[in-house]
Design a protein around this motif. Structure first.
Motif, PDB file in Angstrom:
ATOM      1  N   PHE A 174      50.596  89.620 113.685  1.00  0.00           N
ATOM      2  CA  PHE A 174      50.110  91.000 113.825  1.00  0.00           C
ATOM      3  C   PHE A 174      48.882  91.075 114.712  1.00  0.00           C
ATOM      4  CE2 PHE A 174      51.900  90.064 109.633  1.00  0.00           C
ATOM      5  CZ  PHE A 174      53.117  90.719 109.798  1.00  0.00           C
ATOM      6  N   ASN A 175      48.589  89.973 115.411  1.00  0.00           N
ATOM      7  CA  ASN A 175      47.428  89.944 116.306  1.00  0.00           C
ATOM      8  C   ASN A 175      47.519  91.036 117.369  1.00  0.00           C
ATOM      9  OD1 ASN A 175      46.312  87.862 114.948  1.00  0.00           O
ATOM     10  ND2 ASN A 175      46.456  86.362 116.615  1.00  0.00           N
ATOM     11  N   GLU A 176      48.732  91.236 117.847  1.00  0.00           N
ATOM     12  CA  GLU A 176      48.891  92.173 118.953  1.00  0.00           C
ATOM     13  C   GLU A 176      48.566  93.593 118.507  1.00  0.00           C
ATOM     14  OE1 GLU A 176      52.352  93.358 122.032  1.00  0.00           O
ATOM     15  OE2 GLU A 176      52.495  91.352 121.133  1.00  0.00           O
ATOM     16  N   TYR A 177      49.089  93.954 117.337  1.00  0.00           N
ATOM     17  CA  TYR A 177      48.801  95.286 116.804  1.00  0.00           C
ATOM     18  C   TYR A 177      47.303  95.413 116.518  1.00  0.00           C
ATOM     19  CZ  TYR A 177      48.778  99.310 113.651  1.00  0.00           C
ATOM     20  OH  TYR A 177      48.496 100.516 113.061  1.00  0.00           O
ATOM     21  N   ALA A 178      46.751  94.377 115.876  1.00  0.00           N
ATOM     22  CA  ALA A 178      45.323  94.379 115.552  1.00  0.00           C
ATOM     23  C   ALA A 178      44.499  94.529 116.823  1.00  0.00           C
ATOM     24  CB  ALA A 178      44.941  93.090 114.825  1.00  0.00           C
ATOM     25  N   ASN A 179      44.912  93.839 117.835  1.00  0.00           N
ATOM     26  CA  ASN A 179      44.178  93.881 119.090  1.00  0.00           C
ATOM     27  C   ASN A 179      44.226  95.261 119.735  1.00  0.00           C
ATOM     28  OD1 ASN A 179      42.526  92.378 120.825  1.00  0.00           O
ATOM     29  ND2 ASN A 179      44.192  92.309 122.316  1.00  0.00           N
ATOM     30  N   SER A 180      45.354  95.927 119.592  1.00  0.00           N
ATOM     31  CA  SER A 180      45.455  97.274 120.186  1.00  0.00           C
ATOM     32  C   SER A 180      44.497  98.223 119.471  1.00  0.00           C
ATOM     33  CB  SER A 180      46.898  97.788 120.122  1.00  0.00           C
ATOM     34  OG  SER A 180      47.239  98.105 118.789  1.00  0.00           O
ATOM     35  N   LEU A 181      44.351  98.053 118.148  1.00  0.00           N
ATOM     36  CA  LEU A 181      43.391  98.885 117.397  1.00  0.00           C
ATOM     37  C   LEU A 181      41.969  98.576 117.847  1.00  0.00           C
ATOM     38  CD1 LEU A 181      44.785  98.454 113.763  1.00  0.00           C
ATOM     39  CD2 LEU A 181      45.363 100.232 115.422  1.00  0.00           C
ATOM     40  N   ASN A 182      41.704  97.283 117.952  1.00  0.00           N
ATOM     41  CA  ASN A 182      40.374  96.824 118.333  1.00  0.00           C
ATOM     42  C   ASN A 182      39.985  97.411 119.690  1.00  0.00           C
ATOM     43  OD1 ASN A 182      38.070  95.116 117.871  1.00  0.00           O
ATOM     44  ND2 ASN A 182      38.861  93.806 119.508  1.00  0.00           N
ATOM     45  N   GLU A 183      40.894  97.330 120.641  1.00  0.00           N
ATOM     46  CA  GLU A 183      40.585  97.825 121.981  1.00  0.00           C
ATOM     47  C   GLU A 183      40.420  99.335 122.002  1.00  0.00           C
ATOM     48  OE1 GLU A 183      43.221  96.289 124.939  1.00  0.00           O
ATOM     49  OE2 GLU A 183      42.431  94.245 124.675  1.00  0.00           O
ATOM     50  N   SER A 184      41.252  99.992 121.213  1.00  0.00           N
ATOM     51  CA  SER A 184      41.167 101.440 121.160  1.00  0.00           C
ATOM     52  C   SER A 184      39.823 101.890 120.582  1.00  0.00           C
ATOM     53  CB  SER A 184      42.327 101.971 120.316  1.00  0.00           C
ATOM     54  OG  SER A 184      42.127 103.326 120.031  1.00  0.00           O
ATOM     55  N   LEU A 185      39.385 101.235 119.519  1.00  0.00           N
ATOM     56  CA  LEU A 185      38.081 101.572 118.919  1.00  0.00           C
ATOM     57  C   LEU A 185      36.944 101.257 119.891  1.00  0.00           C
ATOM     58  CD1 LEU A 185      38.574 100.241 115.277  1.00  0.00           C
ATOM     59  CD2 LEU A 185      38.252 102.635 115.956  1.00  0.00           C
ATOM     60  N   PHE A 186      37.051 100.097 120.515  1.00  0.00           N
ATOM     61  CA  PHE A 186      36.022  99.674 121.468  1.00  0.00           C
ATOM     62  C   PHE A 186      35.894 100.706 122.591  1.00  0.00           C
ATOM     63  CE2 PHE A 186      34.464  97.178 125.102  1.00  0.00           C
ATOM     64  CZ  PHE A 186      33.373  96.571 124.522  1.00  0.00           C
ATOM     65  N   GLY A 187      37.042 101.200 123.026  1.00  0.00           N
ATOM     66  CA  GLY A 187      37.056 102.223 124.075  1.00  0.00           C
ATOM     67  C   GLY A 187      36.409 103.522 123.621  1.00  0.00           C
ATOM     68  N   SER A 188      36.341 103.729 122.314  1.00  0.00           N
ATOM     69  CA  SER A 188      35.661 104.915 121.778  1.00  0.00           C
ATOM     70  C   SER A 188      34.225 104.592 121.413  1.00  0.00           C
ATOM     71  CB  SER A 188      36.375 105.438 120.533  1.00  0.00           C
ATOM     72  OG  SER A 188      37.756 105.422 120.692  1.00  0.00           O
ATOM     73  N   PHE A 189      33.692 103.531 121.976  1.00  0.00           N
ATOM     74  CA  PHE A 189      32.295 103.122 121.765  1.00  0.00           C
ATOM     75  C   PHE A 189      31.997 102.693 120.331  1.00  0.00           C
ATOM     76  CE2 PHE A 189      32.253 105.790 125.527  1.00  0.00           C
ATOM     77  CZ  PHE A 189      31.601 104.961 126.428  1.00  0.00           C
ATOM     78  N   VAL A 190      33.019 102.241 119.627  1.00  0.00           N
ATOM     79  CA  VAL A 190      32.768 101.672 118.301  1.00  0.00           C
ATOM     80  C   VAL A 190      32.511 100.181 118.491  1.00  0.00           C
ATOM     81  CG1 VAL A 190      33.780 101.160 116.040  1.00  0.00           C
ATOM     82  CG2 VAL A 190      34.194 103.385 117.133  1.00  0.00           C
ATOM     83  N   ARG A 191      31.492  99.652 117.795  1.00  0.00           N
ATOM     84  CA  ARG A 191      31.207  98.218 117.888  1.00  0.00           C
ATOM     85  C   ARG A 191      32.172  97.490 116.956  1.00  0.00           C
ATOM     86  NH1 ARG A 191      26.060 100.726 117.800  1.00  0.00           N
ATOM     87  NH2 ARG A 191      25.848 100.367 115.549  1.00  0.00           N
ATOM     88  N   THR A 192      33.177  96.889 117.565  1.00  0.00           N
ATOM     89  CA  THR A 192      34.264  96.344 116.772  1.00  0.00           C
ATOM     90  C   THR A 192      34.601  94.928 117.232  1.00  0.00           C
ATOM     91  OG1 THR A 192      36.597  96.677 116.235  1.00  0.00           O
ATOM     92  CG2 THR A 192      35.863  97.496 118.344  1.00  0.00           C
ATOM     93  N   GLU A 193      35.180  94.157 116.330  1.00  0.00           N
ATOM     94  CA  GLU A 193      35.638  92.816 116.702  1.00  0.00           C
ATOM     95  C   GLU A 193      36.898  92.494 115.918  1.00  0.00           C
ATOM     96  OE1 GLU A 193      32.207  90.464 115.697  1.00  0.00           O
ATOM     97  OE2 GLU A 193      32.759  90.331 113.585  1.00  0.00           O
ATOM     98  N   ILE A 194      37.614  91.498 116.408  1.00  0.00           N
ATOM     99  CA  ILE A 194      38.872  91.135 115.751  1.00  0.00           C
ATOM    100  C   ILE A 194      38.766  89.694 115.291  1.00  0.00           C
ATOM    101  CG2 ILE A 194      39.867  90.539 118.014  1.00  0.00           C
ATOM    102  CD1 ILE A 194      42.608  91.252 116.882  1.00  0.00           C
ATOM    103  N   ASP A 195      39.291  89.410 114.120  1.00  0.00           N
ATOM    104  CA  ASP A 195      39.341  88.029 113.644  1.00  0.00           C
ATOM    105  C   ASP A 195      40.742  87.499 113.889  1.00  0.00           C
ATOM    106  OD1 ASP A 195      39.297  85.612 112.404  1.00  0.00           O
ATOM    107  OD2 ASP A 195      38.477  86.329 110.493  1.00  0.00           O
TER     108      ASP A 195
END
Length: 593
Positions: free
Chosen positions: A500-521
């Motif tokens: 599920f890394n790919e799905y998780a990564n899409s969320l991470n990038e989307s949040l990051f693009g909204s200026f949320v300080r986010t990271e993925i494990d």
RNA sequence: GCUGGCAUAGCUCAACUGGUAGAGCAGCUGAUUUGUAAUCAGCAGGUUGUAGGUUCAAGUCCUAUUGCCAGCUCCA
């Protein structure tokens, strides 16, 4: 301990323990000279002048002797003496400090009395327990050794102080020790080793912190808060240099009154330049840069200004006491008529900030000047006027405070917000000052409606103090678990397995693009390990995604420190999160309201 | 600045009275693909704060120095 507590059992126990300690010290150091030995909030201490200093290994030995003394049931006996007799007695024991104390007391027409227990006696006003057997068995523990100046003045000898903890019961002692141990865990220096907010390197210099990315996030968020708040409060933002010619600090009075706290000057082209210890002179010069009319007032000039102060090396402590600091500074120039209202506005601003952070454990100190101290600008009339103005404003907003002489800024009285850090040390977190002196010194004026020149009143204010100290407090206040808007990392996305890394990564990038300080494990760790790592990191929001979430385009949202979780549409989550950040909400304190 | 104490790997700590540095976590590599607090295996990591000295031999003893900690003095 307060004077009013002197008759309490606890006061007597602590005071008596101080005597028992002194007796034990005299047993192993017969030539010890005694200083003061009062009860304090957590127990007692006693100061000694010793030819051979005590070491920490001596504490258990002393404690053992104290327990032995207590067991023998020595009776405390009170006796009053004339000065000559008392001095004679003290002289026989070679107690020179006590002689000085006896003479001081006599000079103040105080009765001289002593207390005896067993072979020990001490110049002392009491009261004490009846016999040492009244001291509960396990109610005390010797704590630490420290240095302390005789009579608290650095001009005097340095004595050795032994601190002891003491309570009415052994259980209370244990509770206190445990509480203190837990508090230590919140120490910002300790949390820093895990969360990397700042670094103080030997190469850069002591008291000169480097702000790491995590700490800088908190700084930047505070600055953003201040800028928005000040914008709405009608402040104008300014910016000023870090070094300045000597003349400006002569005008301001920093050189005569504050030079000890300033770095020594740089010399260049025949002139001397100083690093600024405060921003006020520069703001005054901005005021002066153009002619002012009463229509310009109140003029509120704000800056996050970086200052340098040469604090004594022994006073430096992590971020709490540093030599380079950035202040949430502003100066309000106003007419006498406007002053009270402006002062009240500033007080309300403090309240607003403290409420936002959920800081309630503080007290307000009205810091006043002291006559003939030499630390304060010599303008008695102006001081009086300023004190009156501040007192009236404080009474009007009905905020309780305690007045303390001798703590004022050199140019005016202050309202300080006093907080205690985790170690129990009291510090000023924010400050507000009323200044009737500087405008005159700088020749600041405005043309009033009567077409005459008048001198404005200046209010100095720093409700968020300095970044260094304020961030240190917030780290300790939140224990490193920041609300979302302040957290260095706001969201951690955790896929339950790498599928599920790919799905998780899409969320991470989307949040990051909204200026949320986010990271993925997306490590290869087990899911349990990822949850553990996330908990240790104290990230406020976890997004867990697996097969179900991927299929439904949802996320499972879990707050730091809770077991509850909810699964919701990703877009819905993002809206809730962004709103929380925008409103700077701490869901934990909101829930309590 | 003053008094006392401390200094070993990124972090937390070990190494008996001097005999030539070791563990857990973190890191890296590989295997594992997991739904709420530690999967397994391997690898790498240190001139013991720095500089002198004593000794056949120093992480350990001595001296100096730097930094840190507690307290005093001072302060945002």
């Amino acid at each position: 301990m307060k004077k009013s507590d002197t008759n309490s059992n606890l006061y007597k126990i602590r005071h008596s323990l101080a005597h028992v300690l002194a007796q034990a010290v005299l047993e192993i150091r017969p030539d010890a000279k005694l200083g003061f030995g009062p009860p304090i909030d957590s127990g007692f201490y006693y100061d000694f002048d010793l030819t051979e200093p005590l070491s920490p290994e001596d504490l258990p030995k002393l404690e053992k002797r104290m327990r032995h003394i207590i067991k023998t049931g020595q009776v405390f006996e009170h006796e009053e003496l004339e000065q000559t007799q008392m001095v004679q007695l003290l002289n026989k024991d070679n107690q020179s400090y006590k002689i000085e104390q006896a003479e001081d007391l006599a000079a103040n027409n105080e009765t001289l009395s002593l207390y005896r227990n067993g072979p020990f006696w001490d110049l002392c006003e009491g009261p004490h327990v009846e016999t040492t057997r009244d001291i509960p068995k396990n109610c005390f523990a010797l704590d630490t050794l420290a240095g302390a100046y005789w009579k608290g003045s650095e001009k005097n000898n340095m004595m050795q102080r032994v601190y002891g903890l003491a309570f009415e019961t052994g259980d209370e002692l244990k509770i206190y020790q445990e509480k203190r141990r837990l508090a230590m865990e919140r120490d910002h220096r300790k949390l820093n080793t895990k969360h990397h907010y700042f670094s103080i390197s030997e190469e850069v210099g002591k008291g000169l912190p480097l702000w790491l990315p995590n700490g800088t996030v908190i700084r930047d968020e505070l600055e953003k808060l201040a800028k928005e708040t000040e914008f709405l409060g009608g402040y104008k933002r300014v910016s000023t240099p870090h070094i300045t010619r000597e003349e400006l600090f002569q005008t301001s009075g920093h050189l005569p009154y504050y030079e000890d706290s300033m770095f020594p000057p740089m010399e260049m082209d025949g002139e001397r330049l100083f690093l600024k210890p405060m921003n006020c002179p520069h703001h005054h010069m901005i005021y002066k840069a153009e002619p002012r009319s009463y229509r310009d007032l109140p003029l509120r000039l704000a800056e996050y200004g970086t200052c340098y102060r040469y604090e004594q090396s022994g006073e430096l402590a992590g971020l709490l006491r540093v030599r380079s600091m950035t202040m949430n500074d502003a100066h309000i120039y106003c007419t006498t008529e406007q002053a009270k209202a402006e002062f009240i506005k500033v007080m309300n601003l403090h309240t607003q900030y403290y409420k936002l952070f959920g800081l309630s454990d503080f007290w307000m100190r009205l810091s006043l000047a002291e006559e003939n101290a030499g630390k304060f600008v010599d303008e008695p009339e102006l001081w009086q006027k300023a004190e009156k103005l501040v007192t009236e404003a404080m009474d009007e907003v009905e905020i309780p405070y305690e007045a303390v002489r001798g703590e004022a800024a050199f140019y005016g009285p202050k309202i300080d917000f006093q907080v205690t850090n985790v170690v129990g040390r009291e510090e000023t977190a924010s400050t507000n000052q009323l200044d009737l002196v500087m405008a005159k010194r700088f020749g600041l004026t405005y043309i009033a409606s009567d077409n005459e020149e008048h001198t404005p009143i200046i209010i100095h204010r720093a409700p968020l103090g300095t970044h260094e100290r304020f961030v240190a407090f917030l780290i300790e206040h939140y224990g490193g678990a920041f609300p979302t808007w302040l957290a260095p990392v706001q969201v951690r996305v955790i896929p339950v397995a790498s599928a599920f890394n790919e799905y998780a990564n899409s969320l991470n990038e989307s949040l990051f693009g909204s200026f949320v300080r986010t990271e993925i494990d997306d490590s290869h760790d087990s899911f349990g390990k990822k949850i553990r790592s996330a908990a240790i990191s104290k990230t406020p929001n976890l997004l867990i995604v697996g097969e179900n979430e991927q299929a439904d385009q949802t996320v499972t949202w879990q707050r730091y420190g809770t077991k509850e979780r909810q699964t919701l549409d990703f877009g819905a989550f993002r809206n809730l999160l962004q709103e929380e950040i925008l409103q700077r909400r701490d869901w934990r304190t909101v829930a309590q309201d």
